[in-house]
Design an enzyme around this catalytic site. Structure first.
Site, PDB file in Angstrom:
ATOM      1  N   GLY A  75      36.827  29.601  34.079  1.00  0.00           N
ATOM      2  CA  GLY A  75      36.418  31.011  34.119  1.00  0.00           C
ATOM      3  C   GLY A  75      35.627  31.419  32.887  1.00  0.00           C
ATOM      4  O   GLY A  75      35.480  32.604  32.588  1.00  0.00           O
ATOM      5  N   LYS A 114      31.977  29.187  44.444  1.00  0.00           N
ATOM      6  CA  LYS A 114      32.755  30.055  45.336  1.00  0.00           C
ATOM      7  C   LYS A 114      33.548  31.116  44.572  1.00  0.00           C
ATOM      8  O   LYS A 114      33.751  32.217  45.055  1.00  0.00           O
ATOM      9  CB  LYS A 114      33.751  29.206  46.109  1.00  0.00           C
ATOM     10  N   GLY A 115      34.096  30.708  43.433  1.00  0.00           N
ATOM     11  CA  GLY A 115      34.901  31.641  42.644  1.00  0.00           C
ATOM     12  C   GLY A 115      36.155  32.099  43.363  1.00  0.00           C
ATOM     13  O   GLY A 115      36.525  33.265  43.299  1.00  0.00           O
ATOM     14  N   SER A 155      36.606  22.414  40.896  1.00  0.00           N
ATOM     15  CA  SER A 155      35.402  23.066  40.377  1.00  0.00           C
ATOM     16  C   SER A 155      34.607  22.075  39.519  1.00  0.00           C
ATOM     17  O   SER A 155      33.371  21.985  39.620  1.00  0.00           O
ATOM     18  CB  SER A 155      35.811  24.293  39.545  1.00  0.00           C
ATOM     19  N   THR A 183      32.374  31.369  32.205  1.00  0.00           N
ATOM     20  CA  THR A 183      31.165  32.169  32.439  1.00  0.00           C
ATOM     21  C   THR A 183      31.544  33.624  32.725  1.00  0.00           C
ATOM     22  O   THR A 183      30.908  34.554  32.223  1.00  0.00           O
ATOM     23  CB  THR A 183      30.386  31.587  33.647  1.00  0.00           C
ATOM     24  N   HIS A 186      35.372  24.872  23.961  1.00  0.00           N
ATOM     25  CA  HIS A 186      36.386  24.232  24.807  1.00  0.00           C
ATOM     26  C   HIS A 186      37.379  23.442  23.935  1.00  0.00           C
ATOM     27  O   HIS A 186      38.249  22.760  24.461  1.00  0.00           O
ATOM     28  CB  HIS A 186      35.734  23.246  25.787  1.00  0.00           C
TER      29      HIS A 186
HETATM   30  P1  PAP Z   1      32.219  26.223  32.244  1.00  0.00           P
HETATM   31  O1  PAP Z   1      33.565  26.009  31.630  1.00  0.00           O
HETATM   32  O2  PAP Z   1      31.435  24.960  32.452  1.00  0.00           O
HETATM   33  O3  PAP Z   1      31.414  27.272  31.555  1.00  0.00           O
HETATM   34  P2  PAP Z   1      33.306  28.024  34.183  1.00  0.00           P
HETATM   35  O4  PAP Z   1      32.482  29.241  34.141  1.00  0.00           O
HETATM   36  O5  PAP Z   1      34.592  28.044  33.441  1.00  0.00           O
HETATM   37  O6  PAP Z   1      32.471  26.758  33.737  1.00  0.00           O
HETATM   38  O7  PAP Z   1      33.678  27.654  35.662  1.00  0.00           O
HETATM   39  C1  PAP Z   1      32.878  27.851  36.772  1.00  0.00           C
HETATM   40  C2  PAP Z   1      33.777  28.445  37.826  1.00  0.00           C
HETATM   41  O8  PAP Z   1      33.881  29.864  37.611  1.00  0.00           O
HETATM   42  C3  PAP Z   1      33.213  28.268  39.217  1.00  0.00           C
HETATM   43  O9  PAP Z   1      34.358  28.199  40.058  1.00  0.00           O
HETATM   44  P3  PAP Z   1      34.365  27.445  41.479  1.00  0.00           P
HETATM   45  O10 PAP Z   1      33.699  26.127  41.271  1.00  0.00           O
HETATM   46  O11 PAP Z   1      35.807  27.316  41.868  1.00  0.00           O
HETATM   47  O12 PAP Z   1      33.624  28.329  42.390  1.00  0.00           O
HETATM   48  C4  PAP Z   1      32.456  29.567  39.414  1.00  0.00           C
HETATM   49  O13 PAP Z   1      32.216  29.885  40.770  1.00  0.00           O
HETATM   50  C5  PAP Z   1      33.402  30.550  38.760  1.00  0.00           C
HETATM   51  N1  PAP Z   1      32.710  31.772  38.324  1.00  0.00           N
HETATM   52  C6  PAP Z   1      31.548  31.874  37.628  1.00  0.00           C
HETATM   53  N2  PAP Z   1      31.235  33.152  37.425  1.00  0.00           N
HETATM   54  C7  PAP Z   1      32.201  33.895  38.005  1.00  0.00           C
HETATM   55  C8  PAP Z   1      32.425  35.298  38.163  1.00  0.00           C
HETATM   56  N3  PAP Z   1      31.561  36.175  37.670  1.00  0.00           N
HETATM   57  N4  PAP Z   1      33.523  35.692  38.813  1.00  0.00           N
HETATM   58  C9  PAP Z   1      34.414  34.806  39.320  1.00  0.00           C
HETATM   59  N5  PAP Z   1      34.262  33.471  39.219  1.00  0.00           N
HETATM   60  C10 PAP Z   1      33.161  33.011  38.572  1.00  0.00           C
END
Ligand code: PAP
Length: 331
Positions: free
Chosen positions: A75, A298-299, A171, A77, A141
């Site tokens: 989470g 997908k989030g 993810s 981003t 991280h």
């Molecule tokens: P990172 O650690 O590489 O920066 P990070 O942002 O932690 O990545 O993880 C991406 C996940 O957050 C994705 O999840 P998913 O693969 O299960 O879909 C992404 O969809 C989700 N994500 C990014 N932005 C948002 C947001 N604004 N609201 C909810 N979920 C989000």
């Protein structure tokens, strides 16, 4: 068609002679992407370790600094977007135009990673752009004990976001499939091989449980400076959680702001739907040449059910039970 280069943090070409000597004394492991080594209990690809060392030796904290921390795919981003949006409220009156920073830059461009970006290639990165905006906001991280080395006696605030391990794994799997497509390692890993690395703990920034527990314990010991949040809580009760974040950061919502829908406006601005629709997140790339779009999928909570077989589910549940036993942290 020629193969793409691996993203720079995964390589091993930025190492100083001193780091090469250090690495020769560390536990190391060759995984399907590259070589990992274990430093202060955490696994890093070699270039990233160089970033960690550069950071530990040279970072000079300011008491107003904010550091957003997470295990990858938990989470990050979203937390970056929410934090920028919260802080931006107080600057709104100073801005000459109505343009919001989240509309022209990806959250990772606005909140750079310490070890994966700023200190990756330089021991003295130029932080002047960040200094012009107080507070400075960074991300990482690294586990808390490694992050804390240069933060001694500093009053800066750390926010950690944690996510269910099974969704993190899935993810991460999708992210790697996207970002490593057309590179030399494409096709050399599977969900099963990633699952095995994840469960063994020999995984980039792993073990997951050590990363999470370092911040969990830190938040219990020093709640004024370390805030522990979860992706699932943010999804389940976004209003309550964003108010909690705003209070921790010292920029709580006024009654007037709440009454005029200020909380919902920020949630909408930072929603997956809105961020995905912005041109910068459709077409731009991060400083590590990763497409901005790959940070949005997908989030959802529980998407792991579409990917993991019952044996995988059971094994992860057992690991979670064993590793988090007695910590007070529930998944
Ligand atoms: P990172 O650690 O590489 O920066 P990070 O942002 O932690 O990545 O993880 C991406 C996940 O957050 C994705 O999840 P998913 O693969 O299960 O879909 C992404 O969809 C989700 N994500 C990014 N932005 C948002 C947001 N604004 N609201 C909810 N979920 C989000």
């Amino acid at each position: 068609m020629s193969k793409k280069e691996l993203p720079p943090p995964l390589g091993e070409n930025y190492l100083s002679e001193e780091s090469k000597t250090l690495i020769s004394s560390l536990l190391s492991y060759q995984d399907f992407v590259g070589k990992l080594c274990n430093y202060q209990g955490c696994w890093y690809f070699y270039n990233t370790l160089q970033g960690v060392i550069n950071f530990q030796k040279n970072f000079k904290p300011q008491d107003t600094d904010i550091i957003l921390a997470s295990f990858p795919k938990s989470g990050t981003t979203w937390l970056k977007a929410l934090t920028i949006a919260l802080l931006e409220r107080s600057k709104k009156n100073d801005r000459s135009c109505d343009h919001h920073p989240l509309e022209s830059d990806n959250p990772h461009g606005l909140v750079p990673f310490l070890e994966l970006s700023l200190y990756l290639q330089s021991s003295t990165p130029d932080l002047t752009n960040l200094s012009s905006s107080s507070p400075r906001v960074f991300s990482t991280h690294m586990p808390l004990h490694t992050l804390q080395v240069p933060l001694k006696d500093s009053l800066c605030k750390v926010v950690y976001v944690c996510r269910n391990l099974k969704d993190v794994l899935v993810s991460n799997w999708h992210f790697k499939c996207t970002t490593l497509k057309n590179t030399k390692v494409e096709g050399s890993f599977t969900l099963e091989s990633m699952f095995d690395s994840f469960c063994s703990g020999v995984d980039f920034f792993g073990p997951f449980w050590e990363n999470v527990l370092s911040y969990w314990r830190g938040s219990l010991e020093d709640p004024e400076h370390v805030l522990f949040m979860t992706y699932e809580d943010l999804k389940a009760e976004p209003r309550g959680q964003i108010k909690r974040l705003a209070e921790f950061l010292g920029c709580p919502f006024s009654e007037q702001e709440e009454g005029s829908g200020g909380v919902d406006k920020i949630l909408e601005l930072c929603s997956l739907r809105n961020l995905t629709s912005l041109e910068i997140n459709k077409s731009g790339k991060t400083s590590n040449k990763v497409c901005n779009s790959s940070f949005f999928r997908k989030g959802e909570v529980g998407d792991w059910k579409n990917h993991l077989i019952p044996e995988m589910e059971n094994k992860i549940d057992n690991i979670v039970e064993e590793k988090f036993k007695g910590s007070g942290l529930k998944f």
